[in-house]
Design a protein around this motif. Structure first.
Motif, mmCIF file in Angstrom:
data_model
loop_
_atom_site.group_PDB
_atom_site.id
_atom_site.type_symbol
_atom_site.label_atom_id
_atom_site.label_comp_id
_atom_site.label_asym_id
_atom_site.label_seq_id
_atom_site.Cartn_x
_atom_site.Cartn_y
_atom_site.Cartn_z
ATOM 1 N N THR A 11 0.850 -1.190 0.000
ATOM 2 C CA THR A 11 0.000 0.000 0.000
ATOM 3 C C THR A 11 0.887 1.243 0.000
ATOM 4 N N PRO A 12 0.312 2.397 -0.301
ATOM 5 C CA PRO A 12 1.126 3.630 -0.229
ATOM 6 C C PRO A 12 1.738 3.840 1.148
ATOM 7 N N GLU A 13 1.067 3.402 2.200
ATOM 8 C CA GLU A 13 1.596 3.558 3.560
ATOM 9 C C GLU A 13 2.864 2.740 3.768
ATOM 10 N N TRP A 15 5.252 2.474 1.558
ATOM 11 C CA TRP A 15 6.192 2.912 0.524
ATOM 12 C C TRP A 15 7.649 2.779 0.956
ATOM 13 N N ARG A 56 4.132 4.268 -7.289
ATOM 14 C CA ARG A 56 3.391 4.786 -6.131
ATOM 15 C C ARG A 56 1.926 5.016 -6.496
ATOM 16 N N GLU A 57 1.671 5.530 -7.689
ATOM 17 C CA GLU A 57 0.288 5.712 -8.140
ATOM 18 C C GLU A 57 -0.428 4.367 -8.269
ATOM 19 N N ASP A 60 -1.744 3.078 -4.999
ATOM 20 C CA ASP A 60 -2.805 3.888 -4.397
ATOM 21 C C ASP A 60 -4.130 3.632 -5.111
ATOM 22 N N SER A 67 -3.614 -3.499 -5.489
ATOM 23 C CA SER A 67 -2.867 -3.246 -6.725
ATOM 24 C C SER A 67 -2.305 -4.531 -7.315
#
Length: 197
Positions: A11-13, A15, A56-57, A60, A67
């Motif tokens: 997840t973005p968290e 990263w 990163r996109e 998200d 993803s």
């Protein structure tokens, strides 16, 4: 075989953990898991920072969605990455012999998922973590409704070493352990392995 690795959706968290696995140099860092997804034409002209931005996109996707990228942990240490998603999402494969040579496959069939990319963090390689990542990728594809899952591992010629940058697509052992079987040999060093779900 019981998994030692806890594998969860990226997840973005997470990263910073993704980038810890990818490292600060080498093929995985430079690729940012984008070459197969974007295709050579788009990928080649992007900087590492632009590739990372794309990744990163992609992570998200919003609450409750995935993803297809998964992160592996040993305890709290991020140690591995695997990408699995509908085969239709990987531009590089649409024009490649892999996975189509000698097969009557529908390139637009989103029910077939592909495990396209592995990364194991420096310092944790050669410990069998790719086996856990492959098993988790197959289970993730099943949970997301995939009808089948494929992998496209590389096989060295007898006596030939595989460079770490080449092994990002996997080797046959982890795929076989996850229940995939060989269905074709599109090139001398590549295999198509598949499991119906």
């Amino acid at each position: 075989m019981e998994m030692r690795t806890r594998v969860v959706p990226a997840t973005p968290e997470a990263w910073d953990d993704v980038q810890t696995v990818f490292g600060l140099r080498g093929g995985t860092h430079h690729c940012q898991c984008q070459r197969i997804r974007l295709g050579d034409g788009a990928w080649w002209h992007l900087s590492v920072e632009e590739r990372a931005h794309h990744l990163r996109e992609q992570l998200d996707v919003g609450p409750g969605l995935t993803s297809g990228a998964l992160l592996g942990y040993l305890g709290e240490e991020p140690v591995g990455w695997v990408a699995v998603a509908p085969r239709t999402e990987f531009v590089r494969y649409r024009g490649s012999q892999v996975p189509w040579a000698g097969r009557a496959e529908d390139k637009d069939d989103a029910g077939v998922w592909a495990v396209t990319c592995f990364a194991v963090r420096a310092g944790f390689r050669r410990q069998g973590l790719m086996y856990d990542l492959a098993a988790a990728a197959v289970e993730h594809a099943r949970e997301q409704g995939a009808r089948a899952v494929e992998g496209y591992p590389i096989v060295p010629a007898p006596g030939q070493e595989i460079a770490w940058g080449e092994v990002n697509v996997g080797t046959p052992g982890p795929f076989a352990a996850a229940g995939l079987t060989e269905v074709s040999r599109p090139t001398r060093r590549r295999r198509v392995m598949r499991r119906e779900l």
